[in-house]
Design a protein around this motif. Sequence first.
Motif, short mmCIF file in Angstrom:
data_model
loop_
_atom_site.label_atom_id
_atom_site.label_comp_id
_atom_site.label_asym_id
_atom_site.label_seq_id
_atom_site.Cartn_x
_atom_site.Cartn_y
_atom_site.Cartn_z
N GLU A 272 0.76 -1.15 -0.03
CA GLU A 272 0.01 -0.01 -0.07
C GLU A 272 0.84 1.34 -0.02
O GLU A 272 1.83 1.26 0.64
N VAL A 273 0.53 2.08 -0.57
CA VAL A 273 1.13 3.80 -0.81
C VAL A 273 0.81 4.30 0.60
O VAL A 273 -0.17 4.20 0.99
N ASN A 274 2.05 4.88 0.91
CA ASN A 274 1.75 5.45 2.41
C ASN A 274 2.21 7.09 2.05
O ASN A 274 3.12 7.33 1.36
N SER A 275 1.89 8.01 3.15
CA SER A 275 2.20 9.24 2.76
C SER A 275 3.68 9.64 2.99
O SER A 275 4.46 10.87 2.65
N HIS A 276 4.35 8.71 3.52
CA HIS A 276 6.02 8.78 3.60
C HIS A 276 6.88 8.21 2.42
O HIS A 276 7.95 8.18 2.58
N ASN A 277 6.12 7.62 1.35
CA ASN A 277 6.59 6.97 0.47
C ASN A 277 7.61 5.84 0.78
O ASN A 277 8.67 5.62 0.14
N ILE A 278 7.53 5.29 1.83
CA ILE A 278 8.22 4.01 2.36
C ILE A 278 7.54 2.78 1.63
O ILE A 278 6.42 2.63 1.71
N SER A 279 8.46 2.20 0.94
CA SER A 279 7.94 1.03 0.03
C SER A 279 8.72 -0.29 0.82
O SER A 279 8.18 -1.24 0.59
N VAL A 280 9.69 -0.08 1.51
CA VAL A 280 10.26 -1.30 2.25
C VAL A 280 10.76 -1.02 3.62
O VAL A 280 11.13 0.14 3.92
N VAL A 281 10.17 -1.73 4.50
CA VAL A 281 10.67 -1.78 6.09
C VAL A 281 11.28 -2.95 6.33
O VAL A 281 11.28 -4.22 6.08
N LYS A 282 12.73 -2.63 6.93
CA LYS A 282 13.39 -3.48 7.44
C LYS A 282 13.62 -3.48 8.86
O LYS A 282 13.86 -2.63 9.32
N ILE A 283 13.40 -4.82 9.45
CA ILE A 283 13.48 -4.93 10.97
C ILE A 283 14.57 -5.86 11.33
O ILE A 283 14.77 -6.69 10.63
N ASN A 284 15.60 -4.81 12.09
CA ASN A 284 16.60 -5.32 12.48
C ASN A 284 17.15 -5.22 13.72
O ASN A 284 17.90 -4.48 14.29
N LEU A 285 16.35 -5.93 14.68
CA LEU A 285 16.50 -5.86 16.24
C LEU A 285 17.41 -6.62 16.66
O LEU A 285 17.98 -7.69 16.20
N SER A 286 18.01 -6.44 17.92
CA SER A 286 19.22 -7.36 18.27
C SER A 286 18.35 -8.37 19.05
O SER A 286 17.29 -8.59 19.39
N ARG A 287 19.37 -9.59 19.30
CA ARG A 287 18.88 -10.76 19.79
C ARG A 287 18.39 -10.43 21.02
O ARG A 287 18.76 -9.45 21.89
N GLY A 288 17.38 -11.54 21.60
CA GLY A 288 16.58 -11.16 22.79
C GLY A 288 15.32 -10.54 22.77
O GLY A 288 14.56 -10.52 23.75
N ASN A 289 15.29 -9.88 21.68
CA ASN A 289 13.84 -8.89 21.40
C ASN A 289 12.98 -9.88 21.01
O ASN A 289 13.05 -10.94 20.17
N PHE A 290 11.69 -9.62 21.04
CA PHE A 290 10.86 -10.49 20.14
C PHE A 290 9.50 -9.15 19.85
O PHE A 290 9.40 -8.42 20.62
N LEU A 291 8.64 -9.50 18.98
CA LEU A 291 7.76 -8.48 18.40
C LEU A 291 6.43 -8.96 19.15
O LEU A 291 5.94 -9.96 18.98
N GLU A 292 5.56 -7.90 19.64
CA GLU A 292 4.32 -8.05 20.23
C GLU A 292 3.40 -6.96 19.33
O GLU A 292 3.85 -5.92 19.06
N SER A 293 2.11 -7.17 19.44
CA SER A 293 1.13 -6.46 18.79
C SER A 293 1.29 -5.23 19.74
O SER A 293 1.25 -5.15 20.88
N GLU A 294 1.32 -3.95 19.01
CA GLU A 294 1.29 -2.84 19.73
C GLU A 294 2.76 -2.21 19.92
O GLU A 294 2.71 -1.10 20.53
N ASP A 295 3.88 -3.00 19.56
CA ASP A 295 4.99 -2.62 19.74
C ASP A 295 5.42 -1.41 19.02
O ASP A 295 4.66 -1.16 17.74
#
Length: 149
Positions: free
Chosen positions: A39-62
């Motif tokens: 989807e087109v967004n107002s920031h013209n972002i087409s790719v999001v790269k997630i690069n968190l350090s070890r020991g993290n995990f993603l939860e809804s609302e992060d």
Amino acid sequence: MMIILTQKINLDSHKQPDLTIYLTAQERTKIKQTIELKEVNSHNISVVKINLSRGNFLESEDILTDDRATFFVRIKAKLEPVITVKSESKLDLLKAAYHLGNRHVSLEISENYLRFSPDHVLENMLIKLGLNIYEELAPFFPEIGAYQH
């Protein structure tokens, strides 16, 4: 344009994130991934790269941000196909959780239902045990590992 997200933060409640990304339960287990936005967004972002350090995990609302904390992305749980298991008997739900856990199934556990990714073999097993199963599209929040709490 691409943005690289490297850290989880608490966002001031008065500030809105720049972008919201919906991820399945499986996608929320990956702390290093590249997501192409359709989807087109107002920031013209087409790719999001997630690069968190070890020991993290993603939860809804992060909330994730880049190295300079200039761009903020909210992670939300995406609706996905699930099987919801219900019973009037809490003991029957407990037995179902035991049998599903014995098969190492990713399982969302609540007081009133169990939820897992569709699998016809497991569905048939639960029906034979007398449980009610429902095919749904819902956010899926399987239990995380005991050592990640």
